[in-house]
Design an enzyme around this catalytic site. Structure first.
Site, mmCIF file in Angstrom:
data_model
loop_
_atom_site.group_PDB
_atom_site.id
_atom_site.type_symbol
_atom_site.label_atom_id
_atom_site.label_comp_id
_atom_site.label_asym_id
_atom_site.label_seq_id
_atom_site.Cartn_x
_atom_site.Cartn_y
_atom_site.Cartn_z
ATOM 1 N N HIS A 1 0.820 -1.209 0.000
ATOM 2 C CA HIS A 1 0.000 0.000 0.000
ATOM 3 C C HIS A 1 0.857 1.263 0.000
ATOM 4 C CE1 HIS A 1 0.958 0.863 4.212
ATOM 5 N NE2 HIS A 1 0.801 -0.438 4.437
ATOM 6 N N ARG B 1 -5.936 1.120 4.094
ATOM 7 C CA ARG B 1 -4.775 1.628 3.375
ATOM 8 C C ARG B 1 -4.439 0.754 2.171
ATOM 9 N NH1 ARG B 1 -3.253 -0.436 8.376
ATOM 10 N NH2 ARG B 1 -1.430 -1.815 8.521
ATOM 11 N N GLU C 1 -1.727 -6.904 7.528
ATOM 12 C CA GLU C 1 -0.382 -6.730 8.058
ATOM 13 C C GLU C 1 -0.174 -7.642 9.267
ATOM 14 O OE1 GLU C 1 2.605 -6.415 8.021
ATOM 15 O OE2 GLU C 1 3.042 -4.277 7.813
ATOM 16 N N HIS D 1 0.562 -5.632 2.573
ATOM 17 C CA HIS D 1 1.359 -4.904 3.553
ATOM 18 C C HIS D 1 2.793 -5.428 3.578
ATOM 19 C CE1 HIS D 1 -2.481 -3.315 5.162
ATOM 20 N NE2 HIS D 1 -2.922 -4.476 4.720
#
Length: 249
Positions: A9, A60, A87, A182
């Site tokens: 991202h 994100r 993440e 992520h």
């Protein structure tokens, strides 16, 4: 030969503030939005025709994917969002500034939490206001299934089965896949695809907003991998990721 694209991202608000983010649902900065737009344009100009996309359930990554597809003129592409691509959960470190945390616990300890393969940070208590267990995105997870602090190994252990059972079959069927996720969930994939050793993957740094192409054999093992974009900019941003959390002398 098959190709997939991995994309971290764009810069988030907490990337900018050098804070541990993990599962906290933080948005993009203006720079992060521009990184996502640039990634989409770069993929389009490089001839990629993405027809299936995967992302986490964190905004994100989702917003990066939206902006990327919009600038590829491929907003019609089916998108699958799944928590397995989230993440790494940073436990009790979430929300704390990395340099301040290093000053508090010692740089060596924080580096171990961040960069060791199988050592998790202190877990987040279930009654901590930062704990996301009540979030509707995770209501199907039991208390035992919900991660409250993960090592990279823990992240690998949830990402790779998702790759094997969900993403890989689509790639084998000839779909051109984009995965927007992520730093650590992508490191998990990089480790698996490239057969990278445990002690080597901890040194791999993935910059925000830079498309990474993997060329795969019929068994979906990496033949080659490379970033799209300016090599000097990629090197600069990769080094910036490596330096996060270091206390200046």
């Amino acid at each position: 030969m098959k190709k997939i694209v991995l994309l971290r991202h764009g810069q988030s608000l907490w990337n900018e503030q050098n804070r541990f983010t993990g599962w906290v649902d933080i948005g993009l900065t203006e720079r992060g939005k521009q990184e996502a737009i640039a990634a989409g344009k770069l993929l389009a100009s490089s001839g990629f025709e993405i027809d299936l996309a995967f992302t986490s359930v964190l905004q994100r990554a989702i917003k990066t994917l939206w902006l990327g597809l919009e600038n590829m003129n491929r907003m019609w592409v089916p998108v699958i969002s799944d928590w397995h691509l989230n993440e790494r959960h940073y436990g009790d470190l979430q929300g704390h500034n990395k340099i301040e945390t290093s000053a508090r616990y010692g740089e060596a300890q924080v580096y171990q939490w961040r960069r060791s393969y199988d050592i998790a940070p202190p877990p987040l208590a279930l009654d901590d206001p930062r704990c996301e267990i009540a979030d509707p995105r995770y209501r199907h997870l039991t208390v035992d299934e919900f991660p409250r602090g993960e090592s990279l190994k823990d992240t690998v252990d949830r990402v790779i089965p998702y790759w094997t059972n969900v993403i890989a079959p689509a790639v084998r069927d000839g779909r051109q896949v984009l995965i927007v996720a992520h730093g650590n969930s992508l490191r998990a994939l990089v480790k698996y695809l490239g057969n990278i050793a445990d002690d080597a993957i901890v040194g791999v740094n993935i910059p925000t907003g830079m498309p990474m192409v993997y060329e795969l054999d019929e068994d979906l093992r990496a033949l080659n991998s490379y970033y799209l974009g300016d090599p000097d900019e990629i090197a600069r941003m990769t080094e910036a990721v490596a330096n996060q959390g270091r206390i200046e002398s």
